[in-house]
Design a protein around this motif. Structure first.
Motif, PDB file in Angstrom:
ATOM      1  N   SER A 262      54.689 -23.941-129.999  1.00  0.00           N
ATOM      2  CA  SER A 262      55.157 -22.790-130.777  1.00  0.00           C
ATOM      3  C   SER A 262      54.895 -21.468-130.075  1.00  0.00           C
ATOM      4  N   THR A 263      53.938 -21.455-129.138  1.00  0.00           N
ATOM      5  CA  THR A 263      53.684 -20.255-128.330  1.00  0.00           C
ATOM      6  C   THR A 263      53.463 -20.669-126.881  1.00  0.00           C
ATOM      7  N   ALA A 264      53.839 -19.791-125.965  1.00  0.00           N
ATOM      8  CA  ALA A 264      53.587 -20.007-124.537  1.00  0.00           C
ATOM      9  C   ALA A 264      53.356 -18.656-123.891  1.00  0.00           C
ATOM     10  N   PHE A 265      52.482 -18.639-122.880  1.00  0.00           N
ATOM     11  CA  PHE A 265      52.041 -17.386-122.274  1.00  0.00           C
ATOM     12  C   PHE A 265      52.361 -17.348-120.785  1.00  0.00           C
ATOM     13  N   GLN A 266      52.924 -16.222-120.363  1.00  0.00           N
ATOM     14  CA  GLN A 266      53.199 -15.953-118.955  1.00  0.00           C
ATOM     15  C   GLN A 266      52.062 -15.086-118.405  1.00  0.00           C
ATOM     16  N   LEU A 267      52.320 -14.345-117.332  1.00  0.00           N
ATOM     17  CA  LEU A 267      51.304 -13.463-116.779  1.00  0.00           C
ATOM     18  C   LEU A 267      51.881 -12.090-116.441  1.00  0.00           C
ATOM     19  N   GLU A 268      51.010 -11.106-116.580  1.00  0.00           N
ATOM     20  CA  GLU A 268      51.299  -9.725-116.233  1.00  0.00           C
ATOM     21  C   GLU A 268      52.430  -9.136-117.060  1.00  0.00           C
ATOM     22  N   ASP A 275      65.540 -14.019-126.438  1.00  0.00           N
ATOM     23  CA  ASP A 275      65.929 -15.040-127.412  1.00  0.00           C
ATOM     24  C   ASP A 275      64.761 -15.908-127.863  1.00  0.00           C
ATOM     25  N   ARG A 276      63.811 -16.168-126.962  1.00  0.00           N
ATOM     26  CA  ARG A 276      62.648 -16.985-127.294  1.00  0.00           C
ATOM     27  C   ARG A 276      61.362 -16.240-126.913  1.00  0.00           C
ATOM     28  N   PRO A 277      61.092 -15.128-127.560  1.00  0.00           N
ATOM     29  CA  PRO A 277      59.900 -14.343-127.196  1.00  0.00           C
ATOM     30  C   PRO A 277      58.593 -15.084-127.419  1.00  0.00           C
ATOM     31  N   LEU A 278      58.555 -16.000-128.404  1.00  0.00           N
ATOM     32  CA  LEU A 278      57.314 -16.727-128.676  1.00  0.00           C
ATOM     33  C   LEU A 278      56.877 -17.595-127.506  1.00  0.00           C
ATOM     34  N   LEU A 279      57.813 -17.946-126.630  1.00  0.00           N
ATOM     35  CA  LEU A 279      57.511 -18.816-125.498  1.00  0.00           C
ATOM     36  C   LEU A 279      57.359 -18.058-124.190  1.00  0.00           C
ATOM     37  N   THR A 280      57.307 -16.728-124.259  1.00  0.00           N
ATOM     38  CA  THR A 280      57.139 -15.900-123.054  1.00  0.00           C
ATOM     39  C   THR A 280      56.208 -14.724-123.338  1.00  0.00           C
ATOM     40  N   LEU A 281      55.153 -14.957-124.076  1.00  0.00           N
ATOM     41  CA  LEU A 281      54.251 -13.884-124.488  1.00  0.00           C
ATOM     42  C   LEU A 281      53.430 -13.370-123.309  1.00  0.00           C
ATOM     43  N   PRO A 282      53.160 -12.062-123.259  1.00  0.00           N
ATOM     44  CA  PRO A 282      52.421 -11.486-122.135  1.00  0.00           C
ATOM     45  C   PRO A 282      50.949 -11.898-122.122  1.00  0.00           C
ATOM     46  N   ARG A 283      50.435 -11.989-120.921  1.00  0.00           N
ATOM     47  CA  ARG A 283      49.024 -12.275-120.691  1.00  0.00           C
ATOM     48  C   ARG A 283      48.655 -11.658-119.359  1.00  0.00           C
TER      49      ARG A 283
END
Length: 309
Positions: A262-268, A275-283
């Motif tokens: 349901s959530t996924a985190f990228q970097l920087e 369209d799918r912000p929950l799967l590209t959240l900042p970290r």
């Protein structure tokens, strides 16, 4: 990759060598991920919750059912600072300068960071709490923060876990499953111990393979099977994910959603997928040489930044 020959022989050098040697170049490459049209989205809201700990971690206030937020609303709410740590151990003579700043934080510096974050009034939350806030507007503490730890080295449950526990703080542990139980890596018992203490177990793929290079046979191996194993070991619903090297492309997103994340985190500061912000959240990577004041400044800057899509 011949997985049958690799499953029991992957070492830190083979799995994470690119992180130590590629460093900034690997992260820069992530910014240039190809644009591939995404499939229509239907994100499912999860119920608010998560363990609480006095002075360090809190559950959001529950509310009556509300309409699911639009991707635009999710992006506007995606301002919770999320820090990424790796190993927590003393530096060695063989550590490169990149390793010393980005991949290894000495225990005393780790404690300095935690004390500074807590003393500045921040409260650790879980990805589930963040998801409830993003999708339903569930209230969070005034100064929320997520502290995450990637890969699954043994010094995380042995050192970082104790540091967090002593301060009533919770961590999110993104583990790659190929190394579980290997010498120098997190054991099955440690995963359960951390989970039973109210921390969150997340997935970091099977073998730290760059998501942008996956083919049809990789989705189950890297997304579905590791999630199933971590759920079995932790007793938790493992529904949060961290991209190796912080790198992603839109082709991966429907497969992550299908696998149950349901959530996924990228970097920087790469843009969030519209369209799918929950799967590209900042970290953001936590720099081990930061002082307490500097880590608080970074967290504050992330909390006030305008999310980009």
């Amino acid at each position: 990759m011949d997985q049958s020959n690799e499953r029991h022989t992957v070492s830190r050098r083979s799995v994470l060598g690119a992180a130590a040697l590629g460093g900034v170049a690997a992260l820069a490459a992530a910014c240039a991920a190809p644009s591939i049209p995404a499939e229509p989205q239907s994100e499912a809201a999860s119920a608010p919750g998560g363990p609480s700990a006095t002075g360090g971690s809190a559950s959001p206030t529950t509310s009556s059912a509300v309409a699911e937020a639009s991707p635009k609303d999710v992006i506007a709410r995606a301002t919770v600072p999320v820090l990424c740590y790796h190993q927590v151990r003393p530096w060695t003579s063989s550590d490169s300068s990149y390793t010393k700043t980005q991949l290894v934080i000495p225990p005393e510096k780790h404690r300095e960071h935690l004390d500074a974050i807590k003393n500045a009034g921040y409260t650790t939350i879980t990805p589930d709490q963040y998801h409830a806030h993003l999708t339903q507007g569930v209230e969070l503490p005034a100064k929320p923060v997520i502290l995450s730890y990637d890969d699954g080295k043994d010094n995380q449950p042995e050192i970082a876990f104790a540091d967090l526990t002593a301060r009533g703080m919770k961590g999110t542990w993104f583990i790659m499953t190929v190394v579980v139980g290997n010498d120098g890596w997190t054991t099955k018992d440690q995963i359960r111990q951390v989970a039973d203490a109210g921390h969150v177990i997340g997935c970091h793929t099977w073998d730290h393979h760059d998501v942008r290079k996956y083919g049809a046979k990789d989705w189950a191996t890297q997304f579905e099977e590791p999630r199933a194993l971590l759920q079995k070991l932790s007793g938790q619903d493992v529904d949060t994910f961290a991209y190796p090297y912080g790198a992603w492309n839109t082709a991966a997103l429907p497969h992550l959603q299908k696998a149950g994340y349901s959530t996924a985190f990228q970097l920087e500061e790469k843009p969030i997928d519209p369209d799918r912000p929950l799967l590209t959240l900042p970290r953001a990577l936590a720099v081990s040489t930061w002082t307490g004041d500097e880590v608080v400044a970074k967290v504050g800057a992330m909390a006030t930044a305008t999310p980009k899509a």
